[in-house]
Design a protein around this motif. Sequence first.
Motif, PDB file in Angstrom:
ATOM      1  N   LYS A   1       0.761  -1.272  -0.085  1.00  0.00           N
ATOM      2  CA  LYS A   1       0.130  -0.126   0.023  1.00  0.00           C
ATOM      3  C   LYS A   1       0.917   1.176  -0.132  1.00  0.00           C
ATOM      4  O   LYS A   1       0.347   2.167  -0.596  1.00  0.00           O
ATOM      5  CB  LYS A   1      -0.968   0.178   1.134  1.00  0.00           C
ATOM      6  N   ALA A   2       1.943   1.341   0.641  1.00  0.00           N
ATOM      7  CA  ALA A   2       2.695   2.399   0.784  1.00  0.00           C
ATOM      8  C   ALA A   2       3.557   2.674  -0.664  1.00  0.00           C
ATOM      9  O   ALA A   2       3.533   3.760  -1.186  1.00  0.00           O
ATOM     10  CB  ALA A   2       3.657   2.471   1.910  1.00  0.00           C
ATOM     11  N   ARG A   3       3.832   1.650  -1.185  1.00  0.00           N
ATOM     12  CA  ARG A   3       4.598   1.767  -2.362  1.00  0.00           C
ATOM     13  C   ARG A   3       3.597   2.114  -3.457  1.00  0.00           C
ATOM     14  O   ARG A   3       3.841   2.967  -4.605  1.00  0.00           O
ATOM     15  CB  ARG A   3       5.036   0.289  -2.957  1.00  0.00           C
ATOM     16  N   ALA A   4       2.334   1.954  -3.184  1.00  0.00           N
ATOM     17  CA  ALA A   4       1.349   2.218  -4.333  1.00  0.00           C
ATOM     18  C   ALA A   4       1.149   3.769  -4.306  1.00  0.00           C
ATOM     19  O   ALA A   4       0.697   4.259  -5.248  1.00  0.00           O
ATOM     20  CB  ALA A   4      -0.386   1.693  -3.999  1.00  0.00           C
TER      21      ALA A   4
ATOM     22  N   GLU B   1       0.899  -2.627  10.384  1.00  0.00           N
ATOM     23  CA  GLU B   1       0.255  -2.184   9.051  1.00  0.00           C
ATOM     24  C   GLU B   1       1.001  -1.274   8.156  1.00  0.00           C
ATOM     25  O   GLU B   1       1.187  -1.358   7.248  1.00  0.00           O
ATOM     26  CB  GLU B   1      -0.859  -1.520   9.492  1.00  0.00           C
ATOM     27  N   ALA B   2       1.862  -0.243   8.988  1.00  0.00           N
ATOM     28  CA  ALA B   2       2.739   0.759   8.505  1.00  0.00           C
ATOM     29  C   ALA B   2       4.055   0.463   8.423  1.00  0.00           C
ATOM     30  O   ALA B   2       4.761   1.415   7.911  1.00  0.00           O
ATOM     31  CB  ALA B   2       2.332   2.275   9.297  1.00  0.00           C
ATOM     32  N   ALA B   3       4.546  -0.956   8.286  1.00  0.00           N
ATOM     33  CA  ALA B   3       5.913  -1.085   8.468  1.00  0.00           C
ATOM     34  C   ALA B   3       6.551  -0.593   7.250  1.00  0.00           C
ATOM     35  O   ALA B   3       7.782   0.113   7.304  1.00  0.00           O
ATOM     36  CB  ALA B   3       6.009  -2.698   8.654  1.00  0.00           C
ATOM     37  N   MET B   4       5.871  -0.642   6.087  1.00  0.00           N
ATOM     38  CA  MET B   4       6.807  -0.381   4.765  1.00  0.00           C
ATOM     39  C   MET B   4       6.887   1.437   4.695  1.00  0.00           C
ATOM     40  O   MET B   4       7.822   1.959   4.498  1.00  0.00           O
ATOM     41  CB  MET B   4       6.041  -0.834   3.599  1.00  0.00           C
ATOM     42  N   GLU B   5       5.878   1.902   5.089  1.00  0.00           N
ATOM     43  CA  GLU B   5       5.737   3.382   5.008  1.00  0.00           C
ATOM     44  C   GLU B   5       6.910   3.789   6.002  1.00  0.00           C
ATOM     45  O   GLU B   5       7.699   4.930   5.728  1.00  0.00           O
ATOM     46  CB  GLU B   5       4.270   3.920   5.487  1.00  0.00           C
ATOM     47  N   ASP B   6       6.921   3.331   7.200  1.00  0.00           N
ATOM     48  CA  ASP B   6       7.854   3.755   8.087  1.00  0.00           C
ATOM     49  C   ASP B   6       9.430   3.655   7.640  1.00  0.00           C
ATOM     50  O   ASP B   6      10.371   4.507   7.779  1.00  0.00           O
ATOM     51  CB  ASP B   6       7.652   2.906   9.480  1.00  0.00           C
ATOM     52  N   ARG B   7       9.479   2.499   7.042  1.00  0.00           N
ATOM     53  CA  ARG B   7      10.910   2.062   6.569  1.00  0.00           C
ATOM     54  C   ARG B   7      11.095   3.007   5.408  1.00  0.00           C
ATOM     55  O   ARG B   7      12.180   3.662   5.198  1.00  0.00           O
ATOM     56  CB  ARG B   7      10.995   0.547   6.024  1.00  0.00           C
TER      57      ARG B   7
END
Lengths: 413, 302
Positions: B141-144, B290-296
């Motif tokens: 989702k964050a990549r999107a 849920e926000a793991a990718m956004e945070d990274r």
Amino acid sequence: MDILRFITAGSVDDGKSTLIGRLLFDSKSILQDQLETLEKQSKNKNADGIDLALLTDGLRAEREQGITIDVAYRYFSTPKRKFIIADAPGHVQYTRNMITGASNSNLIIILIDARLGVIEQTRRHSIIASLLRIKHIVVAINKMDMVDYGQERFNEIKSDYNKVVAQLNLQNVTYIPIAALHGDNIVEKSEKMPWFDGLPLLQFLEEVEVADDINHTDPRFQVQYVIRPQTKELHDYRGYAGEIINGVYKKGDKIKILPQDIETTITKIEIAGVEVEEAFAPQAVVLHIADDIDISRGDTFVHIDNLPKVENNIDVLLCWMDNKPLQPGNKYFLQHKSRLIRAIIQEIEYKVDVNTLEHTAVTDSVKLNEVVKARLRTAAPLVYDPFEKLDGTGSAILIDETSNSTVAAVLLS
Amino acid sequence: MNKYYLNYLEQLEAEGIYIMREVAAQFEKPALLFSGGKDSITLVQLAKKAFAPGKFPFPLVHIDTGHNFKEALDYRDNLVKELGAELIVRKVEDSIRERKLTEPKGKFASRNWLQIHTLLDTIEEFKFDACIGGARRDEEKARAKERIFSVRDAFGQWEPKLQRPELWNIYNGRIHKGENVRVFPISNWTELDVWNYIRKENIPLPSIYFAHYRDVIAHEGQLVAVSDYIQIDETDVIMNKRVRYRTVGDMTCTAAVESNAETLDEVVNEIIATRISERGETRIDDKVTEAAMEDRKKGGYF
Ligand SMILES: Nc1nc2c(ncn2[C@@H]2O[C@H](COP(=O)(O)OP(=O)(O)OP(=O)(O)O)[C@@H](O)[C@H]2O)c(=O)[nH]1
Ligand SMILES: [Mg+2]
């Protein structure tokens, strides 16, 4: 199988994200593990036990506030087509993000809340669609469940929107009554609206013809990169790499290099190192020419009998996208595909009211999300076409020299 | 039908080549981040096609966690030789030692998060102004939400609420000194698009993408390869299974799937039939929040 790129637009809470979630869900594009996560997060559950908007609202802030801030891209395929969806924010404040998504779309779905009808933001997004010349428009009248699936209300909104269509001279407009939350007229024809005799949304999206939207009659090619291997075997190799923006090029074509204004002939066309006889938009090619001419990135190749404009003083429409207001007299970089030149905004003629399309005098500065008609002067002649004629060579961006931000979308005329 | 027609894979390829050329033209020191996985292999194919018959214009940069599949390393070394490209390897292990970083502990202690330090150090060491990556928007989702040209500050940070507008296919790669741009040419590809493209182009892949026998343990329904990098407990049952990988990453956090697919056709058929996403099936580390990718990504990850 081809690709359809579309964007969902409309006012806050009209149900754009829900609609996309529904399309993905009903076309079985959401996988089991994604569904499980979704079920866990959903607070506003629908009948299927999930909150469909959460499928696209990917930022923490978006989930917390229940709104969309920036465009999210989602993908799905049916046997007929690959779809690339841009879910745009509805808030006025984030209009520039909506424009980002719209600039790459073949089709726009404008959602209207059946209870509210045509409102300011509907009009604003329709104006943007018409400015950007999006070729197909679907007006999806959503939340039909809230108006008892009534045909009368649908017709009322339809005739209201028809006024917008007439005013903006929009083409290819299709109306579909839907209830995104419940799936009515999304994939299957809704039993609750037997009076509607059109196609359900997905079927329409699968069938709408977009192949002809690409222009294959006005050849335009701009050099992106010069390939010169300078090895022993390829000592004299010099190929001009770039995208065919419009039209078709054939070996032997008589062309003109602009802005140099020199004629020559295409001697060879390559795609990924393989020679071909002809190539067409939007292929990525390497062109070779007969004469030794000084050519660099940003130069344009056209047919000698089909010439673009070459000018220094250009009338433009600017969609301003920066928090810093526009400074008349300031210098900016104009990026026109791969060409970068300095430009100065000489004069601002008027502001376009994006709700009424009226022209108003600019008394104050030009701020974020405003559209103005202006006159640019470029440091060197620009090779371009009016956006109305060819969008690929008729569009550009302005870049602030000091912040490097993209501050405006430019429609050349 | 229209004679001048590109199907969806040809359209995606043309877009990818266009982006590759923009990177080569706009930046002084671009690099291609290469993990040995199918996405970075696809990037290499696009770059080869973009600059043929010229030489490959980007160094391949491998941020090496030390937890590699041997097959992926062999593939990498062969590819570099064949391309005649420069290979730069920087090891997370060295960053851990030099920077006195704390290694995560636990059963599947992953160096995924620590990679960021090594990546940022490498960018600084070589003064890379653009790094081409194989991230796809369909992955997560964050990549999107990310642009194709994603501007990062001197700390490599992504600012999702302040992204530059990205209009038409005009890419603004202008940055200040110290900043860099992450470029994602296959943003618009799905996992299946990548597989179909690899099949169409007949691109060789590391052998772990195809069915092979391997010792694994089961962890929360996922199969993890037995290796020196994970901790085997007494309760773990080591099984020899026929598996393949859907992604190639750090051995400690990439799970295998049971499979008999030996050819690209068979793999594609299995991917079409699967009801579980790539990340869900293969990534052990992403389930945390849920926000793991956004945070990274905000912290400098690609
Ligand atoms: N009754 C009813 N409610 C709906 C329907 N479609 C969407 N909604 C609800 O409308 C609300 C807003 O939906 P969203 O999909 O988040 O709206 P949006 O247009 O994406 O909003 P922004 O992205 O913030 O502009 C949610 O509570 C939805 O459940 C519908 O067909 N019927
Ligand atoms: Mg939304």
